[in-house]
Scaffold this motif. Structure first.
Motif, mmCIF file in Angstrom:
data_model
loop_
_atom_site.group_PDB
_atom_site.id
_atom_site.type_symbol
_atom_site.label_atom_id
_atom_site.label_comp_id
_atom_site.label_asym_id
_atom_site.label_seq_id
_atom_site.Cartn_x
_atom_site.Cartn_y
_atom_site.Cartn_z
ATOM 1 N N LYS A 116 0.842 -1.208 0.000
ATOM 2 C CA LYS A 116 0.000 0.000 0.000
ATOM 3 C C LYS A 116 0.876 1.255 0.000
ATOM 4 O O LYS A 116 0.537 2.263 -0.624
ATOM 5 N N LEU A 117 1.972 1.162 0.716
ATOM 6 C CA LEU A 117 2.897 2.298 0.759
ATOM 7 C C LEU A 117 3.381 2.625 -0.651
ATOM 8 O O LEU A 117 3.354 3.788 -1.076
ATOM 9 N N GLU A 118 3.788 1.607 -1.378
ATOM 10 C CA GLU A 118 4.294 1.862 -2.731
ATOM 11 C C GLU A 118 3.191 2.471 -3.587
ATOM 12 O O GLU A 118 3.438 3.376 -4.395
ATOM 13 N N GLY A 119 1.955 1.989 -3.396
ATOM 14 C CA GLY A 119 0.821 2.525 -4.145
ATOM 15 C C GLY A 119 0.568 4.010 -3.871
ATOM 16 O O GLY A 119 -0.018 4.714 -4.688
ATOM 17 N N ALA A 120 0.989 4.474 -2.704
ATOM 18 C CA ALA A 120 0.725 5.878 -2.328
ATOM 19 C C ALA A 120 1.837 6.825 -2.779
ATOM 20 O O ALA A 120 1.715 8.046 -2.659
ATOM 21 N N ILE A 121 2.916 6.256 -3.310
ATOM 22 C CA ILE A 121 4.062 7.102 -3.708
ATOM 23 C C ILE A 121 3.795 7.789 -5.057
ATOM 24 O O ILE A 121 3.276 7.171 -5.985
ATOM 25 N N ASN A 122 4.107 9.056 -5.139
ATOM 26 C CA ASN A 122 4.015 9.775 -6.420
ATOM 27 C C ASN A 122 5.200 10.738 -6.526
ATOM 28 O O ASN A 122 6.107 10.689 -5.682
ATOM 29 N N GLN A 123 5.174 11.595 -7.540
ATOM 30 C CA GLN A 123 6.377 12.437 -7.750
ATOM 31 C C GLN A 123 6.576 13.481 -6.643
ATOM 32 O O GLN A 123 7.651 14.081 -6.546
ATOM 33 N N ASN A 124 5.543 13.693 -5.801
ATOM 34 C CA ASN A 124 5.701 14.659 -4.704
ATOM 35 C C ASN A 124 6.143 14.023 -3.380
ATOM 36 O O ASN A 124 6.350 14.725 -2.395
ATOM 37 N N THR A 125 6.247 12.703 -3.381
ATOM 38 C CA THR A 125 6.605 12.038 -2.122
ATOM 39 C C THR A 125 8.067 12.286 -1.791
ATOM 40 O O THR A 125 8.945 11.969 -2.590
ATOM 41 N N ARG A 126 8.310 12.841 -0.618
ATOM 42 C CA ARG A 126 9.700 13.125 -0.218
ATOM 43 C C ARG A 126 10.165 12.269 0.959
ATOM 44 O O ARG A 126 11.343 11.995 1.102
ATOM 45 N N VAL A 127 9.224 11.907 1.831
ATOM 46 C CA VAL A 127 9.626 11.246 3.078
ATOM 47 C C VAL A 127 8.649 10.130 3.444
ATOM 48 O O VAL A 127 7.444 10.261 3.222
ATOM 49 N N ILE A 128 9.202 9.059 4.006
ATOM 50 C CA ILE A 128 8.378 8.036 4.655
ATOM 51 C C ILE A 128 8.749 8.052 6.138
ATOM 52 O O ILE A 128 9.940 7.992 6.476
ATOM 53 N N ILE A 129 7.728 8.147 6.997
ATOM 54 C CA ILE A 129 8.006 7.980 8.433
ATOM 55 C C ILE A 129 7.594 6.560 8.799
ATOM 56 O O ILE A 129 6.425 6.179 8.665
ATOM 57 N N ALA A 130 8.594 5.775 9.203
ATOM 58 C CA ALA A 130 8.374 4.349 9.454
ATOM 59 C C ALA A 130 8.308 4.102 10.956
ATOM 60 O O ALA A 130 9.297 4.290 11.664
ATOM 61 N N THR A 131 7.144 3.722 11.435
ATOM 62 C CA THR A 131 6.990 3.486 12.878
ATOM 63 C C THR A 131 7.144 2.003 13.194
ATOM 64 O O THR A 131 6.467 1.168 12.598
ATOM 65 N N HIS A 132 8.021 1.714 14.137
ATOM 66 C CA HIS A 132 8.176 0.329 14.619
ATOM 67 C C HIS A 132 7.149 0.143 15.742
ATOM 68 O O HIS A 132 7.479 0.215 16.934
ATOM 69 N N LEU A 133 5.935 -0.073 15.316
ATOM 70 C CA LEU A 133 4.792 -0.050 16.235
ATOM 71 C C LEU A 133 4.868 -1.146 17.295
ATOM 72 O O LEU A 133 5.170 -2.292 16.972
ATOM 73 N N TYR A 134 4.542 -0.778 18.506
ATOM 74 C CA TYR A 134 4.515 -1.688 19.678
ATOM 75 C C TYR A 134 5.906 -2.205 20.056
ATOM 76 O O TYR A 134 6.040 -3.012 20.965
ATOM 77 N N GLY A 135 6.941 -1.798 19.281
ATOM 78 C CA GLY A 135 8.281 -2.328 19.531
ATOM 79 C C GLY A 135 8.691 -3.345 18.481
ATOM 80 O O GLY A 135 9.767 -3.932 18.561
#
Ligand code: PLP
Length: 367
Positions: A116-135
């Protein structure tokens, strides 16, 4: 019996006389903000994480905010992050004037769904914030490959994952920066608020130090717009002691999580994986159940503390109404928000306490 969701006292009691001595030293030295105690903690933290720099700041939220500032984002620049997460993240994105983009999550782990992340990427995407949820460590091989392919910066949100690793490398060391929170509830908690940014890039470290001090260039001049986001010496002193215990306290969390998993294996609940290494450090032990709200009430009646992370996905928070999202836009996050519940897993949880929690959960789920 009464079991709190988090009890930090045991950990602090163990090092109490040391804590008191170090606080006294700080008071006598008259040096409360940044200074040698903070520098010592930063050096130790960087060394432990296997990176060149660690910059102490006032909170985990600021760690993300200051990291975003490194990229000089413009209003059309998009920052992607999981919609099932902490409100601190979209708020930091909005504060730097960039466009927040939510993405749905994996229905089992609650972590970013890379497809889904890749599907949301376009030419304006500059940053991904990756959360290591719950640890739990996100698949950093997959994520970094994707980021490289599209030339996007990764900021790791390690607020819940201090000491966590992916294939033997510290979480926080993959992205342009790794952001940590020392909120007392986090698995490396202070006795107040605090945060840290780690990075391998010299210029980033220099700029982060500038941002935390109002954008100070030298004694007289300020050449960037910055913040008051210093780490204070008392937090650093306490965290310096707690850093020494981090591996041990994470191991205890993992052991507690494994115990629950064995106890709950026959129940109608989705359980977290407890891998053999520090790929999950169990900042929280979070399961999914169909009757979550009833279970929360039941546990409260039985005097067992629990947590719900998170009861409302970010796109449905009223403060983001103006972004125009609606119910149904992120079905996995919406489902998780109704099903997740976290149980006490903190180090120091006593055998009879964890037995009582496990028995009570089984009683409830067995009807
Ligand atoms: C995943 C996540 N990100 C960011 C933060 C923000 O950290 P802080 O509360 O220190 O600002 C938290 C807080 O616990 C968090 O859990």
């Amino acid at each position: 019996m009464k079991v709190p969701f988090v009890r930090t006292f045991d950990q602090h009691e163990y090092i109490m006389s040391n804590i008191m001595k170090r606080i006294e030293d700080i008071i006598r030295a008259d040096s409360f903000i940044l200074g040698p105690v903070v520098e010592k903690f930063e050096a130790k933290f960087a060394q432990m994480m296997g990176v060149k720099h660690a910059v102490g700041v006032a909170s985990g939220t600021d760690a993300i905010l200051l990291s975003l500032r490194l990229l000089d984002l413009q209003p059309d620049d998009q920052v992607i992050f999981p919609v099932f997460g902490r409100v601190a993240i979209p708020m930091a994105v909005l504060r730097v004037g960039a466009a927040p983009i939510f993405v749905d999550v994996d229905p089992l782990s609650g972590l970013l769904d890379l497809a889904k992340l890749e599907g949301a990427i376009n030419q304006n995407t500059r940053v991904i914030i990756a959360t290591h949820l719950y640890g739990k460590a996100l698949n950093m091989n997959g994520l970094m490959e994707l980021a490289r392919k599209h030339n996007i910066a990764v900021i790791e949100d390690c607020a819940q994952a201090a000491g966590g690793q992916f294939h033997g490398r510290s979480l926080g060391a993959f992205g342009i920066s790794g952001c940590f929170s020392f909120n007392p509830q986090s698995n490396l908690g202070g006795i107040g608020e605090g945060g840290m940014v780690i990075t391998d890039v010299d210029e980033y470290a220099e700029r982060l130090r500038k941002f935390r001090d109002h954008g100070r260039l030298d004694e007289r001049y300020f050449d960037e717009i910055g913040y008051n986001s210093h780490m204070n010496a008392i937090q650093a002193a306490v965290l310096n002691l707690k850093l020494e215990e981090l591996d041990e306290s994470n191991a205890e969390r993992i052991e507690n999580a494994r115990f629950y998993n064995r106890q709950f294996s026959e129940l109608n609940a989705v359980l977290p994986e407890a891998p053999d290494n520090n790929a999950h450090v169990f900042n929280t032990y979070t399961i999914q159940v169909a009757q979550r709200d009833a279970m929360e009430i039941y546990l409260k009646e039985k005097k067992i503390g629990c947590g719900i992370y998170y009861p409302i996905p970010l796109h449905l928070q009223p403060c983001f109404d103006y972004l125009g999202y609606k119910e149904g836009d992120f079905p996995q996050a919406e489902q998780l928000a109704k099903r997740v519940i976290s149980l006490p897993v903190f180090p120091g949880l006593k055998r009879q306490e964890i037995n009582y929690v496990a028995q009570t959960v089984k009683e409830f789920l067995n009807g």
